[in-house]
Design a protein around this motif. Structure first.
Motif, short mmCIF file in Angstrom:
data_model
loop_
_atom_site.label_atom_id
_atom_site.label_comp_id
_atom_site.label_asym_id
_atom_site.label_seq_id
_atom_site.Cartn_x
_atom_site.Cartn_y
_atom_site.Cartn_z
N ASP A 75 0.99 -1.30 -0.01
CA ASP A 75 0.32 0.23 -0.05
C ASP A 75 1.07 1.29 0.28
OD1 ASP A 75 -1.92 -1.56 0.23
OD2 ASP A 75 -2.16 -1.50 2.67
N SER A 76 2.11 1.50 -0.16
CA SER A 76 3.42 2.44 0.41
C SER A 76 4.50 2.35 -0.55
CB SER A 76 3.84 2.85 1.32
OG SER A 76 3.93 1.70 2.06
N MET A 77 4.82 3.49 -0.47
CA MET A 77 6.59 3.24 -2.02
C MET A 77 7.85 2.78 -1.23
SD MET A 77 5.59 5.88 -5.23
CE MET A 77 4.64 7.37 -3.72
N VAL A 78 7.45 2.03 -0.35
CA VAL A 78 8.08 2.52 1.32
C VAL A 78 9.02 0.49 0.62
CG1 VAL A 78 9.34 1.42 3.67
CG2 VAL A 78 7.38 2.91 2.72
N ASN A 79 8.52 -0.71 0.64
CA ASN A 79 8.72 -1.78 -0.13
C ASN A 79 7.90 -2.52 -0.38
OD1 ASN A 79 10.87 -1.87 2.30
ND2 ASN A 79 9.30 -1.77 4.18
N PHE A 80 8.84 -2.49 -1.69
CA PHE A 80 8.32 -3.65 -3.26
C PHE A 80 8.00 -5.14 -2.34
CE2 PHE A 80 7.85 -6.10 -6.81
CZ PHE A 80 6.84 -5.06 -7.14
N LYS A 81 6.70 -5.17 -2.23
CA LYS A 81 6.03 -6.77 -1.29
C LYS A 81 6.26 -7.44 -2.70
CE LYS A 81 3.75 -5.64 2.34
NZ LYS A 81 2.46 -5.76 3.30
N SER A 82 5.27 -7.20 -4.32
CA SER A 82 5.48 -8.57 -4.99
C SER A 82 4.27 -7.95 -5.92
CB SER A 82 5.18 -9.35 -4.32
OG SER A 82 3.37 -9.29 -4.30
#
Length: 263
Positions: free
Chosen positions: A35-42
């Motif tokens: 939901d944010s541009m902090v961590n790219f999950k998948s």
């Protein structure tokens, strides 16, 4: 010279990185399942899916495209005639004055232009909405078209017009069969520039849009104020891709025309 060339290439590459890195960063996170541009999950396309499932956003997208196409077509027609009129002026001082007035509109801050249109439409009684946005986009696009068409008119030799007159061509024939075909690359350039300016414009549109009507740039601004959402990234990515397609389309058309002339 070799050192200067390498330094110039490095500087150009650095400028390109500074300009495009934020855009690619934004597009990269539009595929993030988080939901944010902090961590790219998948990797995911759910944000793009959300854009196409939102009927309101699709209507706003259609509004933006219609305004851009309509304003670009009308401004290209008026701007082309204006450029021909400026080029045909015999009085050099008058021609330079008109051209300077045209250039002032290009360099004027968008906020000033938007506020001026808002005051004008309020005084005249034009309802803020589709019509006010189209009229304002036409107004700020005409000077751009004039600037793009004028160089092609200056390249055209007056002997072409003289030869057409000697062959019995009327003023209409000279315009439609000699001048317009020669300056066609400039007309296409003006159209695409007006189209991209209209698609990207925010400041002027923000002032003249009304309740019940919005364009993509204004909507993105409103969404961003409510909080950073990756849906904004997805919309911005789509706009960027559309702009790239327009630029490549214009490049393809001009390259093809140049190749045809050489052959």
């Amino acid at each position: 010279m070799e050192r200067l060339s390498k330094g110039s290439k490095f500087y150009l590459a650095l400028v390109m990185v500074v300009l495009y890195a934020p855009i690619f960063f934004l597009i990269f996170y539009s595929f993030n399942s988080g939901d944010s541009m902090v961590n790219f999950k998948s990797f995911t396309l759910e944000h793009y899916k959300a854009v196409f499932e939102d009927d309101r956003l699709l209507i706003i997208l259609m509004n933006t495209i219609i305004v851009a196409l309509l304003s670009a077509l009308i401004s290209t027609f008026i701007g082309t005639l204006g450029a021909i009129g400026i080029s045909s002026m015999r009085n050099r001082k008058l021609r330079n004055t008109v051209l300077s007035m045209n250039n002032v509109l290009i360099v004027s801050p968008d906020v000033i232009i938007g506020a001026s249109f808002l005051i004008l439409f309020t005084i005249v009684g034009v309802k803020l909405g589709f019509m006010s946005v189209v009229l304002s986009h036409i107004a700020f696009s005409i000077p751009i078209v004039v600037i793009m068409v004028l160089p092609k008119l200056q390249e055209m030799s007056s002997s072409l017009i003289d030869a057409a007159r000697d062959l019995g061509a009327s003023q209409r024939d000279i315009l439609t069969r000699v001048i317009i075909p020669f300056i066609k690359p400039g007309i296409f350039a003006g159209f695409f520039m007006a189209l991209t300016y209209s698609l990207d414009d925010f400041a002027v549109t923000f002032f003249v849009t009304g309740n019940g009507f919005s364009t993509l740039s204004v909507e993105i601004y409103s969404m961003a104020r409510a909080g950073v959402s990756l849906t904004v990234n997805a919309i911005s990515g789509l706009v960027f891709f559309v702009t790239i397609i327009l630029v490549l389309g214009y490049h393809f058309i001009t390259t093809r025309k140049k190749t045809g002339v050489r052959n």
